[in-house]
Design a protein around this motif. Structure first.
Motif, PDB file in Angstrom:
ATOM      1  N   PRO A 233     104.810  58.528  71.480  1.00  0.00           N
ATOM      2  CA  PRO A 233     103.865  58.803  70.396  1.00  0.00           C
ATOM      3  C   PRO A 233     102.681  59.624  70.894  1.00  0.00           C
ATOM      4  O   PRO A 233     102.173  59.398  71.992  1.00  0.00           O
ATOM      5  CB  PRO A 233     103.429  57.413  69.943  1.00  0.00           C
ATOM      6  N   PHE A 234     102.259  60.576  70.067  1.00  0.00           N
ATOM      7  CA  PHE A 234     101.223  61.492  70.474  1.00  0.00           C
ATOM      8  C   PHE A 234      99.850  60.822  70.412  1.00  0.00           C
ATOM      9  O   PHE A 234      99.720  59.644  70.104  1.00  0.00           O
ATOM     10  CB  PHE A 234     101.291  62.754  69.621  1.00  0.00           C
ATOM     11  N   GLY A 235      98.836  61.638  70.698  1.00  0.00           N
ATOM     12  CA  GLY A 235      97.502  61.105  70.881  1.00  0.00           C
ATOM     13  C   GLY A 235      96.820  60.659  69.602  1.00  0.00           C
ATOM     14  O   GLY A 235      97.284  60.893  68.482  1.00  0.00           O
ATOM     15  N   LEU A 236      95.669  60.035  69.794  1.00  0.00           N
ATOM     16  CA  LEU A 236      94.851  59.518  68.705  1.00  0.00           C
ATOM     17  C   LEU A 236      93.496  60.217  68.716  1.00  0.00           C
ATOM     18  O   LEU A 236      93.096  60.823  69.712  1.00  0.00           O
ATOM     19  CB  LEU A 236      94.649  58.009  68.866  1.00  0.00           C
ATOM     20  N   PHE A 237      92.793  60.109  67.605  1.00  0.00           N
ATOM     21  CA  PHE A 237      91.424  60.580  67.519  1.00  0.00           C
ATOM     22  C   PHE A 237      90.525  59.350  67.507  1.00  0.00           C
ATOM     23  O   PHE A 237      90.701  58.449  66.685  1.00  0.00           O
ATOM     24  CB  PHE A 237      91.209  61.413  66.255  1.00  0.00           C
ATOM     25  N   TYR A 238      89.570  59.304  68.435  1.00  0.00           N
ATOM     26  CA  TYR A 238      88.772  58.112  68.662  1.00  0.00           C
ATOM     27  C   TYR A 238      87.299  58.349  68.337  1.00  0.00           C
ATOM     28  O   TYR A 238      86.803  59.474  68.354  1.00  0.00           O
ATOM     29  CB  TYR A 238      88.837  57.698  70.139  1.00  0.00           C
ATOM     30  N   ARG A 239      86.615  57.230  68.116  1.00  0.00           N
ATOM     31  CA  ARG A 239      85.160  57.258  68.164  1.00  0.00           C
ATOM     32  C   ARG A 239      84.684  56.078  69.004  1.00  0.00           C
ATOM     33  O   ARG A 239      85.296  54.998  68.997  1.00  0.00           O
ATOM     34  CB  ARG A 239      84.538  57.209  66.766  1.00  0.00           C
ATOM     35  N   GLY A 255      78.205  50.004  77.520  1.00  0.00           N
ATOM     36  CA  GLY A 255      79.371  49.588  76.769  1.00  0.00           C
ATOM     37  C   GLY A 255      79.279  49.912  75.295  1.00  0.00           C
ATOM     38  O   GLY A 255      78.351  50.579  74.823  1.00  0.00           O
ATOM     39  N   GLY A 256      80.254  49.459  74.560  1.00  0.00           N
ATOM     40  CA  GLY A 256      80.333  49.712  73.140  1.00  0.00           C
ATOM     41  C   GLY A 256      81.736  49.427  72.628  1.00  0.00           C
ATOM     42  O   GLY A 256      82.560  48.824  73.328  1.00  0.00           O
ATOM     43  N   ARG A 257      81.995  49.868  71.407  1.00  0.00           N
ATOM     44  CA  ARG A 257      83.297  49.636  70.763  1.00  0.00           C
ATOM     45  C   ARG A 257      84.061  50.944  70.667  1.00  0.00           C
ATOM     46  O   ARG A 257      83.520  51.961  70.212  1.00  0.00           O
ATOM     47  CB  ARG A 257      83.107  49.053  69.369  1.00  0.00           C
ATOM     48  N   LEU A 258      85.333  50.897  71.076  1.00  0.00           N
ATOM     49  CA  LEU A 258      86.220  52.043  70.939  1.00  0.00           C
ATOM     50  C   LEU A 258      87.140  51.812  69.749  1.00  0.00           C
ATOM     51  O   LEU A 258      87.773  50.761  69.635  1.00  0.00           O
ATOM     52  CB  LEU A 258      87.054  52.243  72.207  1.00  0.00           C
ATOM     53  N   GLN A 259      87.191  52.793  68.860  1.00  0.00           N
ATOM     54  CA  GLN A 259      88.018  52.694  67.667  1.00  0.00           C
ATOM     55  C   GLN A 259      88.871  53.944  67.518  1.00  0.00           C
ATOM     56  O   GLN A 259      88.541  55.011  68.041  1.00  0.00           O
ATOM     57  CB  GLN A 259      87.129  52.525  66.429  1.00  0.00           C
ATOM     58  N   ALA A 260      89.968  53.806  66.786  1.00  0.00           N
ATOM     59  CA  ALA A 260      90.876  54.921  66.532  1.00  0.00           C
ATOM     60  C   ALA A 260      90.968  55.173  65.032  1.00  0.00           C
ATOM     61  O   ALA A 260      90.863  54.251  64.214  1.00  0.00           O
ATOM     62  CB  ALA A 260      92.264  54.629  67.103  1.00  0.00           C
ATOM     63  N   LEU A 261      91.178  56.436  64.685  1.00  0.00           N
ATOM     64  CA  LEU A 261      91.229  56.845  63.286  1.00  0.00           C
ATOM     65  C   LEU A 261      92.538  56.411  62.627  1.00  0.00           C
ATOM     66  O   LEU A 261      93.621  56.625  63.172  1.00  0.00           O
ATOM     67  CB  LEU A 261      91.089  58.361  63.196  1.00  0.00           C
ATOM     68  N   ARG A 262      92.410  55.819  61.434  1.00  0.00           N
ATOM     69  CA  ARG A 262      93.572  55.504  60.607  1.00  0.00           C
ATOM     70  C   ARG A 262      93.410  56.201  59.260  1.00  0.00           C
ATOM     71  O   ARG A 262      92.421  55.973  58.554  1.00  0.00           O
ATOM     72  CB  ARG A 262      93.723  54.009  60.399  1.00  0.00           C
ATOM     73  N   VAL A 263      94.371  57.064  58.933  1.00  0.00           N
ATOM     74  CA  VAL A 263      94.407  57.699  57.624  1.00  0.00           C
ATOM     75  C   VAL A 263      95.495  56.988  56.835  1.00  0.00           C
ATOM     76  O   VAL A 263      96.675  57.066  57.191  1.00  0.00           O
ATOM     77  CB  VAL A 263      94.714  59.205  57.732  1.00  0.00           C
ATOM     78  N   PRO A 264      95.152  56.277  55.784  1.00  0.00           N
ATOM     79  CA  PRO A 264      96.155  55.482  55.059  1.00  0.00           C
ATOM     80  C   PRO A 264      97.340  56.331  54.617  1.00  0.00           C
ATOM     81  O   PRO A 264      97.186  57.393  54.013  1.00  0.00           O
ATOM     82  CB  PRO A 264      95.371  54.959  53.851  1.00  0.00           C
TER      83      PRO A 264
END
Length: 457
Positions: A233-239, A255-264
């Motif tokens: 599986p290819f890469g993700l877009f993160y914030r 530190g902080g929170r790492l999240q990935a983009l989900r497009v429904p």
């Protein structure tokens, strides 16, 4: 730096021509300067360089700042090769000048590793890293030294609002692989003025994956990250939501929170083909294990709804009030759900809105100039400068806000043979803070140029 073809620009003639795309270039250049010269079609034809290094338009000239294999002015060793991503910062004090930070995308067994310097080396088995140059106003090199060492595959990255460089490892090597003694695949912060103030500390909370580039929201401190994964599986877009946003040098270590983009309903961005397509209220999902201790992030379980992937997520920059990111291409033959020759996406964090701005191709002519663009930067004229990375002649191309493509530079250093010539790709294009100089690297042989001339402003 993948050898795979990345066809975005096309139909370019000697002086520039129309780009094969659909969508709104105005959105791509959001937040760039409005310039008197933005409507011009470039600077004219390239003039052959009698010294055989760099062809430029008439009226422009270059200076070689640094070459692979030469002694570093610091005495720490020799200039490393594989010169890649780069950024320019204002030099300290009132004398003007520029500080450059330059990535070196070295892996195990590279021709010219970054010298290991005490206090700046993360892993003695790593051969990548960064070097830093300080220049006078006339681009005379005042100093050149190691900025970080012992990392791996330092590809791109991005600057922070507090004038440091975030260098990205485009790899997922683990301790015990090859000659490595530590895990790799991290982001490191580099201080261009005094690298020892940042040292060689991985920003682990920002994730361990095949990083490509970053962009920082100057209002909130949120860091956006692209992942250039080579296989499905290819890469993700993160914030990354830092615990100490905009806290200055070293604050990202908190530190902080790492999240990935989900497009429904969109597991693969390549399936979106119509420019102007808008997804409102996209969501961000916490990454289960940012350190990828047992499973690479893109393989992890993101729960009901899954996660959104994309092939060749590379360029990332902030413009206006939005972050823009690029999928260089997608091919079904490599595992993507659909084909395209390049997409530019815009994410508006205030509206939680994702928009497909531009789609390139597929009716592009792969034999014409503009093959495989890689690093990009915003130009003083309000358009873009794009580094070419492909077969045959290698160029830096300009792209006006009106969609005109023009040649800005052509590499002349033959790394092949007289019978079968090859030319090293360009990388790391960036402009001085006063916009009077363009800096760019030749990846191989590692060479850093300063280009001056009658820039449109």
């Amino acid at each position: 730096m993948s050898a795979t073809r990345r066809q975005i620009l096309a139909r370019t003639g000697a002086l520039g021509a129309s780009l094969a795309f659909s969508g709104s270039l105005g959105a791509v250049f959001a937040g760039t300067a409005t310039a008197r010269g933005m409507g011009r079609r470039g600077y004219g034809p390239l003039v052959p360089d009698p010294d055989g290094l760099l062809d430029l338009p008439e009226g422009f000239r270059y200076r070689v700042l640094s070459r692979e294999g030469e002694p570093l002015r610091s005495g720490e060793g020799r200039v490393p090769g594989n010169c890649d991503g780069m950024a320019a910062f204002p030099a300290p004090g009132r004398r003007g000048g520029t500080c450059l930070v330059r990535n070196h995308e070295n892996r195990t067994g590279s021709r010219s590793a970054v010298p290991r310097v005490r206090e700046l080396t993360y892993d003695p088995g790593g051969e990548g890293g960064c070097t830093a140059l300080e220049l006078d106003r006339d681009n005379t090199v005042r100093s050149e030294r190691v900025a970080i060492a012992g990392t791996s595959t330092n590809c791109a990255g991005g600057p922070t609002p507090w004038h440091t460089w975030l260098t990205c490892e485009e790899t997922e090597f683990r301790a015990g692989d090859e000659n490595y003694t530590k895990d790799h695949g991290f982001i490191f912060e580099v201080d261009p003025y005094d690298p020892r103030r940042t040292g060689a500390v991985p920003l682990t909370a920002m994730g361990r994956f095949q990083h490509e580039a970053i962009a920082v929201d100057p209002g909130t401190g949120t860091v956006y990250e692209t992942e250039d994964a080579f296989e499905k599986p290819f890469g993700l877009f993160y914030r990354f939501l830092p615990d100490k946003p905009l806290g200055g040098r070293g604050s990202l270590r908190a530190g902080g929170r790492l999240q990935a983009l989900r497009v429904p309903g969109v597991p693969d961005l390549s399936t979106v083909q119509a420019p102007g397509t808008v997804f409102d209220h996209v969501s961000w999902v916490d990454v289960p294990d940012p350190l990828a201790r047992t499973t690479p992030i893109r393989f992890q379980d993101f729960g009901t709804g899954g996660i959104t992937h994309a092939q060749k997520l590379e360029g990332c920059y902030w413009g206006g009030s939005c972050v823009h990111f690029v999928s260089s291409f997608a091919h079904r033959s490599a595992g993507s759900a659909a084909d395209h020759y390049g997409q530019v996406w815009r994410y508006d964090p205030r509206r939680r809105r994702l928009t497909l701005v531009v789609v390139f191709g597929p009716d592009t002519d792969l034999q014409l100039p503009g093959e495989s663009p890689d690093n990009i930067c915003l130009a003083p004229s309000g358009g873009l400068m794009v580094c070419e990375d492909g077969d045959g002649a290698q160029h830096v191309f300009g792209l006006t806000r009106g969609g005109e493509v023009y040649p800005m530079a052509r590499g002349r250093q033959n790394i092949g043979t007289p019978q079968k010539p090859e030319w090293g790709e360009f990388a790391g294009v960036t402009f001085a803070p006063d916009h009077r100089t363009m800096y760019v690297n030749c990846y191989r042989p590692g060479t850093t140029f300063a280009v001056t001339g009658p820039w449109h402003h």
